[in-house]
Scaffold this active site. Structure first.
Site, PDB file in Angstrom:
ATOM      1  N   HIS A 127       0.813  -1.233   0.000  1.00 57.32           N
ATOM      2  CA  HIS A 127       0.000   0.000   0.000  1.00 57.32           C
ATOM      3  C   HIS A 127       0.843   1.279   0.000  1.00 57.32           C
ATOM      4  CE1 HIS A 127      -3.676  -2.185   0.506  1.00 57.32           C
ATOM      5  NE2 HIS A 127      -3.362  -2.657   1.693  1.00 57.32           N
ATOM      6  N   ASP A 164      -2.658 -10.549  -2.238  1.00 54.72           N
ATOM      7  CA  ASP A 164      -3.206 -10.060  -0.967  1.00 54.72           C
ATOM      8  C   ASP A 164      -4.672  -9.687  -1.218  1.00 54.72           C
ATOM      9  OD1 ASP A 164      -2.152  -8.701   1.823  1.00 54.72           O
ATOM     10  OD2 ASP A 164      -3.802  -7.564   0.965  1.00 54.72           O
ATOM     11  N   HIS A 166      -6.248  -7.216  -0.398  1.00 55.70           N
ATOM     12  CA  HIS A 166      -6.412  -5.792  -0.704  1.00 55.70           C
ATOM     13  C   HIS A 166      -5.606  -5.429  -1.952  1.00 55.70           C
ATOM     14  CE1 HIS A 166      -6.732  -6.199   3.772  1.00 55.70           C
ATOM     15  NE2 HIS A 166      -7.899  -5.645   3.487  1.00 55.70           N
ATOM     16  N   ASP A 253      -4.770 -12.959   3.723  1.00 54.06           N
ATOM     17  CA  ASP A 253      -5.935 -12.383   4.399  1.00 54.06           C
ATOM     18  C   ASP A 253      -7.230 -12.569   3.614  1.00 54.06           C
ATOM     19  OD1 ASP A 253      -4.786 -10.788   2.506  1.00 54.06           O
ATOM     20  OD2 ASP A 253      -4.684  -8.981   3.738  1.00 54.06           O
TER      21      ASP A 253
END
Lengths: 318, 223
Positions: A127, A164, A166, A253
């Site tokens: 990120h 991931d 996200h 995740d």
């Protein structure tokens, strides 16, 4: 069987995020412990970290940002720019070690000591933007490694695959207009999940048009959609791009028990992903792949998923 | 939210005597779909939409020579010949909601905004409205969406907001929607964080039902 490296260093634990933060030191503590208890550690080449040379970090991050980060840690602040980004005095150093660990894995592959590697590093990176920490990330480990592979070893085409749950906004934005890096991400649909980017129509800009591919997955769709989208979006993109090196942003995740998301991926779904990664590496990059830990917050499931992933990298599947 | 804060200002305007071909060039160059026509005092006389403009142009299907001839024939016409004069005007003190409902009702793409004297102040188009809603939903900022089912009775929202506040999380927006089950509502808080685990756990602890993602999946299947 492959010679698989494991980047792990106890100093990764020094990045202290406080009492209730999901991105906690226990994440990699339990991973390491599990790898020892299952005996897999003995089949791996364990690689300690060393601090990255700052010039590589500057390939992705603005110098003012790097200084602001150092300053915030030195002041003893507990967050950096946003409450999500918990820091302590040691965070800055730890972030240098995380980057350095990934770069070292690249070196070991390039000098032939190992075939591939998994990096159990923290803090995570995907990120982190040019001049902004986001979503528990400070330095973009994988993006920096991509630049490193290209500049230190003269490798032209690098593929970054991000599974991931996200979207890796920082990585995407780093290579948005760069046709030498293919960025592929599969993640929970941005209307539901952080950070709200990674929609299908984000495909790169300028010369990099077509070198960013996003596969958003709606909540609850699980293994089926992952298999379908990876087959239909990632595989053709890789064939067209023909990468010489693969970097993976490995997030665990998306698992059905991870409260961070609702994608409902199972351990079988993760196995499918890991197998696909190895098949792609064998087909395109002579097996050269460095997988780097991003998210994964269920401390009971994370070590098992990582074990499975490493087994696939090492060719040790039961 | 008022139109005044959300309308497009700094507009490109033209006088009624401008030749239409010149106006067309201007609209292409500046990438505008609505060209206001004003007099010297800034009074709004009319609006040239890109449809007005297209209607006035010769057909692209004509032979090149015929097209050129037709263009020459209309070369002396001015914007006052093609502008829409029968306009729906709105005022800076109108709300975004007014505009939204009016747009839906009247099926128009843009409203000129004038003050009480009739002087042009700005334009409010569907584009500006979309921008306003992206802003209202806050989805241009990083965050995560929660989907919570609540009973349709007072005090539920407070409990949710309290948890979010206690977790020190900024709220981007909240949507409330009718739910498929009677007597229930679906609440969608958009949280400006990546860190949703504790909030989810606490809400579940208070007895709130997070919308089961599998329900989504089943809903998508053909019945």
């Amino acid at each position: 069987m492959n010679r698989t490296g494991l980047v792990y260093d106890e100093r990764f634990l020094l990045h202290d995020t406080g009492l209730y933060h999901p991105e906690c030191a226990d994440r990699i503590r339990v991973i390491y412990k599990h790898l020892v208890e299952t005996g897999i550690i003995e089949k791996l080449v364990v690689i300690g970290a060393e601090k990255a040379n700052q010039r590589w970090i500057e390939q992705v991050h603005n110098i003012h940002y790097i200084m602001k980060f150092e300053e915030s840690c030195m002041y003893g602040l507990t967050e950096f720019d946003h409450p999500d980004n918990a820091i302590c005095r040691d965070t800055y150093e730890t972030a240098f070690l995380a980057v350095g660990g990934v770069l070292k894995a690249v070196d070991r592959i390039m000098d032939g000591t190992i075939d591939n590697a998994f990096c159990a590093v923290r803090p995570p990176g995907h990120h982190a933007e040019l001049d902004k920490p986001m979503g528990f990330c400070y330095f973009n480990n994988v993006a920096i490694a991509a630049r490193y592979v290209q500049q230190e070893y003269g490798i032209e085409r690098v593929a970054v695959i991000d599974f991931d749950v996200h979207h890796g906004n920082g990585t995407q934005h780093t290579f948005d207009s760069d046709p030498s890096v293919l960025y592929y991400s599969i993640h929970e649909h941005p209307s539901f999940a952080y950070p709200g980017t990674g929609r299908e129509f984000e495909t790169g800009t300028g010369k990099g048009k077509g070198f960013t591919v996003n596969s958003p997955v709606l909540p609850g769709r699980g293994d089926n959609d992952y298999c379908k989208l990876l087959t239909q979006d990632l595989v053709p993109a890789m064939k067209k791009f023909n990468p010489e090196f693969i970097l993976i942003s490995a997030g665990f995740d998306a698992h059905e028990t991870d409260l961070m998301s609702g994608t409902m991926l199972t351990a079988d779904g993760y196995d499918f992903i890991s197998n696909l990664m190895m098949n792609l590496a064998n087909r395109f990059t002579d097996g050269k792949v460095v997988s780097v830990l991003e998210g994964g917050y269920n401390l009971e499931v994370l070590p098992v998923l990582v074990e499975n992933h490493i087994r696939t990298l090492a060719g040790l599947r039961r | 939210m008022f139109v005044k804060e959300r309308m497009a200002t700094g507009l490109v305007t033209v006088g009624p005597e401008m030749k239409i071909l010149e106006a067309r060039q201007l609209m292409i160059e500046k990438n505008i779909r609505h060209l206001p026509v004003v007099d010297d005092a800034g009074q709004l006389l009319g609006l040239v939409s890109d449809r007005d403009m297209r209607d006035a142009m010769p057909s692209r299907l004509l032979e090149p020579q015929d097209y050129k001839n037709s263009l020459e024939k209309i070369g002396n016409n001015t914007v006052s010949d093609i502008m829409t004069v029968d306009l729906l005007r709105i005022f800076p003190y109108y709300t975004i909601q007014d505009t939204l409902l009016l747009m839906q009702k009247k099926k128009v793409g843009a409203f000129p905004v004038v003050n009480d004297e009739g002087t042009l102040q700005g334009i409010m188009s569907t584009r500006d409205l979309l921008k306003a809603f992206v802003n209202v939903l806050n989805i241009d900022e990083p965050g995560s969406l929660l989907c919570i089912v609540v009973e349709n009775k007072p005090g539920q929202m407070k409990k949710i907001v309290d948890v979010i506040t206690e977790e020190n999380i900024s709220l981007g927006s909240v949507l409330v929607a009718r739910y498929w089950e009677k007597g229930k509502r679906a609440v969608f808080p958009y949280l400006l964080t990546n860190n949703v685990i504790t909030v989810k756990k606490r809400l579940q602890g208070l007895g709130f039902e997070m919308i089961d993602p599998m329900q989504w999946y089943i809903d998508q299947l053909p019945s």
